[in-house]
Design an enzyme around this catalytic site. Structure first.
Site, short mmCIF file in Angstrom:
data_model
loop_
_atom_site.label_atom_id
_atom_site.label_comp_id
_atom_site.label_asym_id
_atom_site.label_seq_id
_atom_site.Cartn_x
_atom_site.Cartn_y
_atom_site.Cartn_z
N LYS A 24 0.77 -1.01 -0.07
CA LYS A 24 0.20 -0.11 -0.24
C LYS A 24 0.91 1.27 -0.09
O LYS A 24 1.63 1.61 0.92
CB LYS A 24 -1.01 0.01 1.21
CG LYS A 24 -1.66 1.20 1.34
CD LYS A 24 -2.43 1.09 2.67
CE LYS A 24 -3.26 2.26 3.04
NZ LYS A 24 -4.06 2.19 4.40
N ASN B 129 -0.38 2.75 12.45
CA ASN B 129 -1.37 3.41 13.67
C ASN B 129 -2.06 2.08 14.47
O ASN B 129 -1.69 0.99 14.29
CB ASN B 129 -2.36 4.44 13.13
CG ASN B 129 -3.27 4.07 11.96
OD1 ASN B 129 -3.13 4.40 10.89
ND2 ASN B 129 -4.10 2.96 12.30
#
Length: 534
Positions: free
Chosen positions: A168, A333
């Site tokens: 990604k 995250n």
């Protein structure tokens, strides 16, 4: 990602090659991997740093001794999701082995609790808002990483490194923003999050998707605001419409690509950036791992991810590269907790992704480099993803970028040098569009006034559908002492006036440099992102 922040809009317009056939994605990717040889240029928390065996530590800049670098970046992985961080429901032996052979950081942070911003910080060493990247970029975005910013592969290429990226990207999907224009020799992956497609459970009614998409496996019955999800090889789209069956093959295909990259010219130093699509929702797993973890789909996904890392580590061993390869693993995250059983765990930390509480920004980090990083070490000093670029620059002997960056060298922390301390006086956590939401200095954490979306415990998500969030307004600064209160439950703002005064001075300094949209202040040190022409 659905519901995340980005203000700019533009249609998807990459070069397209219609190559997908009924033979499936995996055969297509194998064909590309085979051609690459001739197309290469197209205690859980701890209390102190503990060390294992003695090592000789030198950050060498001599070309023959420059290490290979493998940087693996998970998507939405919770702080407690690895075995070495306390997880027992599924097994992550290969990721745990990195900690066993190297160091485990217990206080490592992402700069922001969201996709694009965290990736911008990782690869540039800057707070993402300094370089104009906010929230998560969408298929409609017309902005991305600026050509004048120096990314990690651009530091390494002049030193003779081969540079490859798989997975990604999420720093802009228009051609000028793609990896090959920012220092990578090779790229295979998705340009943004895997839920930005027309086929999911949470697809929104809106602009029509590709004709016939609703009949595909896993397709939504309604049209979507998102166009079909493309898969890129280099600058070309090799699959115009990645569907559910394709996503089941992503982990295997990414790993095949990564291994092929390592096998070619293994005597040359290389940098491999493997930014995994998962465990971001929607979750998909290959047939060999489906049901294997006995801990639901999330556990299956993590065990397949762990096996993928194991294949890469095995390949390094097979070529005798382990001793001269720095392997770093971390996450963008914390867990997306509103997805319930399709999300991970923050393990005692407050909240998760989309908040700057510890559960949203404190992430697992492990690294190995035999002979340089002591085996079995635990590092409890604070560090952040912005610190990896200057640390790697020191290791390989590269000058830092000409433009200002925010990260600092943490080589001494990574190698657990005696008396090594965090080199930062202060860290800043921004979120949304340049909102200064939290400040961290030493053991102290200051939450500034803002609105935060918290998980509603009465409405947990399940089966791939999100639960509800509850808006909470922080109206006055809240002060937490993290070494005694990791759950951020005991507000000491009224009891520590000197600490409050110091942290509020840091706040004022940050606003002058980086700005703060919550009080309508523009920062003097903020730079523009890249943009496509109208």
């Amino acid at each position: 990602m659905l519901g995340e922040v980005n203000e700019c809009a533009q249609e998807v317009s990459p070069k397209r090659v219609t190559l997908k056939t009924p033979c499936g994605l995996v055969r297509l990717l194998r064909m590309f991997c085979c051609s690459l040889s001739v197309a290469a240029n197209a205690s859980i928390f701890g209390t102190a740093c503990t060390m294992g065996s003695e090592v000789t530590v030198n950050a060498s800049s001599d070309a023959p001794n420059r290490p290979n670098i493998v940087l693996i970046f998970a998507d939405d992985l919770g702080y407690g999701d690895l075995g070495c961080f306390g997880e027992t429901r599924w097994k992550t032996p290969h990721l745990d082995s990195i900690a066993a052979r190297g160091v485990r950081f217990t206080d490592f942070h992402s700069s922001q609790p969201v996709c694009s911003a965290s990736r911008a910080s990782l690869l540039t060493g800057c707070y993402a808002n300094r370089i104009g990247i906010h929230g998560a970029l969408f298929p409609s975005s017309k902005n991305g990483i600026h050509e004048d910013e120096t990314l990690l592969p651009e530091l390494l290429k002049p030193l003779g490194y081969r540079t490859g990226m798989v997975g990604k990207w999420h720093l802009g999907h228009h051609e000028k923003f793609l990896p090959l224009q920012h220092g990578f020799d090779e790229y295979l992956g998705l340009p943004y999050s895997n839920d930005m497609w027309p086929h999911g459970l949470v697809s929104k009614p809106g602009a029509a998707s590709k004709p016939g998409a609703a009949s595909k496996p896993g397709a939504a019955s309604k049209p979507s605001t998102h166009p079909p999800l493309p898969l890129f090889h280099g600058n070309q789209v090799i699959d115009e419409d990645v569907d559910a069956e394709d996503q089941k093959l992503l982990t295997q295909s990414y790993t095949d690509f990564a291994i092929d990259f390592i096998r070619r010219a293994p005597k040359d130093p290389f940098f491999l950036y493997y930014a995994h699509t998962f465990p971001h929702v929607p979750l998909f797993v290959g047939a060999e791992h489906a049901g294997r973890s006995k801990a639901g789909l999330y556990g299956d996904v993590l065990e397949e991810f762990d096996d993928s890392v194991g294949r890469i580590l095995k390949e390094l061993d097979a070529h005798g590269l382990t001793e001269n390869t720095l392997v770093i693993f971390t996450s963008d995250n914390g867990p997306w907790l509103t997805y319930g059983d399709h999300a991970g765990t923050a393990r005692g930390l407050r909240e998760g992704k989309g908040t700057v509480y510890e559960g949203g920004v404190r992430v697992p980090m492990v690294a190995q480099w035999p002979g340089k990083i002591p085996a079995g070490s635990v590092q409890t000093e604070t560090a952040m993803s912005i610190d990896l670029l200057p640390t790697i620059a020191r290791i390989v002997g590269s000058p830092l970028p000409n433009r200002k960056i925010d990260g600092l060298d943490i080589f001494d922390l990574m190698t657990c040098q005696p008396e090594a301390k965090c080199p930062h006086e202060v860290f800043y956590h921004y979120y949304r569009v340049n909102e200064l939401q939290a400040i961290r200095s030493g053991v102290w954490k200051l939450m500034l006034p803002h609105e935060v979306l918290c998980v509603d415990p009465k409405d947990a998500g399940s089966g791939g559908k999100p639960g509800k969030s509850v808006a909470r307004k922080i109206t006055e600064p809240e002060l937490y002492r993290l070494d005694m209160d990791l759950a951020e439950t005991n507000n000491l703002a009224d009891k520590e006036p000197e600490v409050m005064a110091r942290l509020l001075r840091y706040r004022d300094e940050a606003r002058k440099d980086l700005g703060d949209s919550l009080v309508k202040v523009q920062g003097a040190g903020v730079r523009e992102p890249g943009k496509v022409s109208p």
